[in-house]
Design an enzyme around this catalytic site. Structure first.
Site, short mmCIF file in Angstrom:
data_model
loop_
_atom_site.label_atom_id
_atom_site.label_comp_id
_atom_site.label_asym_id
_atom_site.label_seq_id
_atom_site.Cartn_x
_atom_site.Cartn_y
_atom_site.Cartn_z
CE LYS A 76 -3.82 1.93 2.81
NZ LYS A 76 -4.67 1.65 3.99
CB SER A 151 -7.98 3.62 3.07
OG SER A 151 -7.14 2.95 4.00
CB SER A 175 -8.17 0.52 5.66
OG SER A 175 -8.91 1.70 5.66
N1 GLN Z 1 -12.72 3.97 6.57
C1 GLN Z 1 -12.09 4.24 7.84
C2 GLN Z 1 -11.63 5.67 7.88
O1 GLN Z 1 -11.85 6.34 6.94
C3 GLN Z 1 -10.96 3.31 8.07
C4 GLN Z 1 -9.70 3.71 7.43
C5 GLN Z 1 -8.56 2.78 7.72
O2 GLN Z 1 -8.75 1.71 8.32
N2 GLN Z 1 -7.40 3.24 7.38
O3 GLN Z 1 -11.07 6.12 8.83
#
Ligand code: GLN
Length: 468
Positions: A76, A151, A175
């Site tokens: 990532k 994400s 994410s």
């Molecule tokens: N969707 C969640 C957020 O926007 C989780 C993001 C993540 O786990 N990095 O914070």
């Protein structure tokens, strides 16, 4: 219902082809599909081929090969790989090249895994659909016009598209698990402190964990075991030894959390799995969870607070984008940040700064910390009575690109079921459990005691053996 019913493009595996052939197969797929999917921001063709060639020579010479030899992975865009760009999908880090490897990368390299590229993601890992990337959204490879989740959307899409065997993601509030669910894959958020965060761009440091996404549970476990364990460079890593997975009798007592408001197909799958498990002799009990309404507020208060502090370092001076328009130091900070950060990141910095400000700190931040403690205690007591906690990974199947971009609250609510494990620190494994009538993947997650990832693996293998 069948396990992992979604069709995925598969790459040849070590043993089925030479290492060079595996890399060539991946590069051919990437060349054919990446422009449409936008999953990878960089492809490391030459390095990957050189590494494969070296492994092929070793194999030809009859030398022993390292454990992950020839398994391809992507990282990532918030995990540092020496000599490669690292931007957290943000303009503010445009052009930044990492001078060092994250601990996980170092360990994977030593184990013979081949890194084939850098995966797109939401900016600073903030998002649930990969639509917050400065480099454009990612398409779900299984369903045209749908989000891959976020994400770590580029990571999950890269595995589902057959660009690699495994992808690294980071999970602050879901994410890894939610994109894995949206792409019909396995995804593990390890126990907080199990995997080193050294070399991970921080979003919310007391929540963030790196973990693997894979189509195969065997590959996921192998990557997890290589990455996990104490690291002198991350003081939050635990000293507990990582016990290699060995197959065991599946845990029999499961707590079942079935929140209201699930999409009908998710609800139907959950109910069907619940009934199958019961028929097969598992003791699965529906348990009341009294805290649903507190999860999202507590998560967004605490993570934005931590993010506002972590993101203060992007000041236009030390690294990344520097505004060309500034005349004073103050202006340099303000303009560099205004030009470099996208709208979602700005929204969260504002929210985080607000909840930490004098006069509001006790009303929001302290309250949210208390909620976090209550959730942890509740979970520990539940795990005193049950071996496993099972719940859906997402209340809905993948949604359409653009469907939620106008309404940040709707986007935040889509994290309801995943933020739970990050608030408490417990490990959670996303398991693909089928698909809707339209072919959209559905996922279920398993949570267990701290550092008991192996119990989750045992349970997931048991589910696969039952065909769920
Ligand atoms: N969707 C969640 C957020 O926007 C989780 C993001 C993540 O786990 N990095 O914070």
């Amino acid at each position: 219902m069948s396990s992992a019913a979604v069709t995925k493009a598969t790459l040849p595996r070590p043993g089925q082809a030479s290492y060079g052939e595996i890399v060539h197969a991946a590069l051919a797929r990437i060349a054919a599909e990446n422009a449409r999917l936008n999953a990878l921001l960089d492809v490391y063709a030459e390095e990957a081929l050189a590494q494969a060639e070296a492994l092929d020579k070793q194999a030809a010479a009859g030398q022993p090969l390292p454990r992950l030899a020839g398994l391809l992975y992507v990282h990532k865009d918030n995990i540092a790989v020496a000599g490669h760009r690292l931007s957290a999908a943000s303009r503010i880090l445009e052009g930044f090249v990492s001078p060092y490897d994250a601990t996980v990368i170092e360990r994977l390299k030593a184990a013979g895994a081949i890194c084939i590229g850098r995966a797109n993601c939401d900016e600073f890992a903030m998002g649930s659909s990969n639509e917050n990337s400065a480099y454009g959204p990612v398409q779900n490879p299984l369903a045209e016009g749908y989000v891959p989740g976020g994400s770590s959307g580029g990571s999950a899409a890269a595995v589902a598209a057959g660009f690699c065997h495994v992808a690294l993601g980071s999970d602050t509030g879901g994410s890894i698990r939610q994109p894995a669910a949206f792409c019909g894959l396995y995804g593990l958020k390890p126990t907080y402190g199990r995997v080193s965060r050294y070399g991970l761009i921080a979003y919310a440091s007391s929540f963030d964990q790196i973990g693997p996404i894979a189509a195969s549970l065997d590959d996921l476990i192998a990557f997890y075991e290589v990455m996990a364990g104490w690291d002198s460079r991350d003081a939050t890593t635990a000293a507990y030894p990582v016990k290699p997975y060995t197959s065991q009798e599946p845990p029999k007592r499961w707590a079942w959390l079935q929140p209201v408001g699930l999409h009908p197909a998710v609800e139907a799958h959950m109910q069907a799995i619940y009934e199958i498990l019961q028929k097969k002799g598992f003791v699965v009990e529906k348990v009341d969870f009294p805290y649903w309404e507190y999860l999202i507020p507590a998560y967004y208060i605490l993570t934005t607070a931590e993010a506002s502090s972590n993101l203060a370092r992007y000041d236009g001076v030390r690294y990344g984008h520097r505004s060309a328009q500034a005349h004073t130091l103050e202006e340099l900070y303000a303009r560099s940040r205004r030009e470099g950060f996208g709208p979602e990141v700005k929204r969260r910095i504002l929210l985080g700064t607000f909840v930490l400000s004098a006069g509001y700190y006790d009303a929001y931040y302290t309250q949210a910390q208390k909620v976090r403690r209550i959730l942890y205690d509740f979970t520990e007591s539940l795990l005193g009575q049950y071996a496993i906690i099972a719940l859906p990974t997402s209340a809905t199947p993948p949604f359409r690109l653009g469907e939620k971009t106008q309404d940040p609250i709707q986007m935040y609510l889509s994290d309801l079921l995943t933020v739970y494990a990050n608030l408490t620190g417990h490990p959670a494994l996303q398991v693909p459990v089928g698909q809707t009538a339209e072919g959209l993947p559905i996922g279920l997650q398993l949570m267990g005691p701290l550092y008991e990832e192996n119990r989750l693996f045992t349970a997931a293998y048991a589910m696969a053996a039952l065909g769920v």
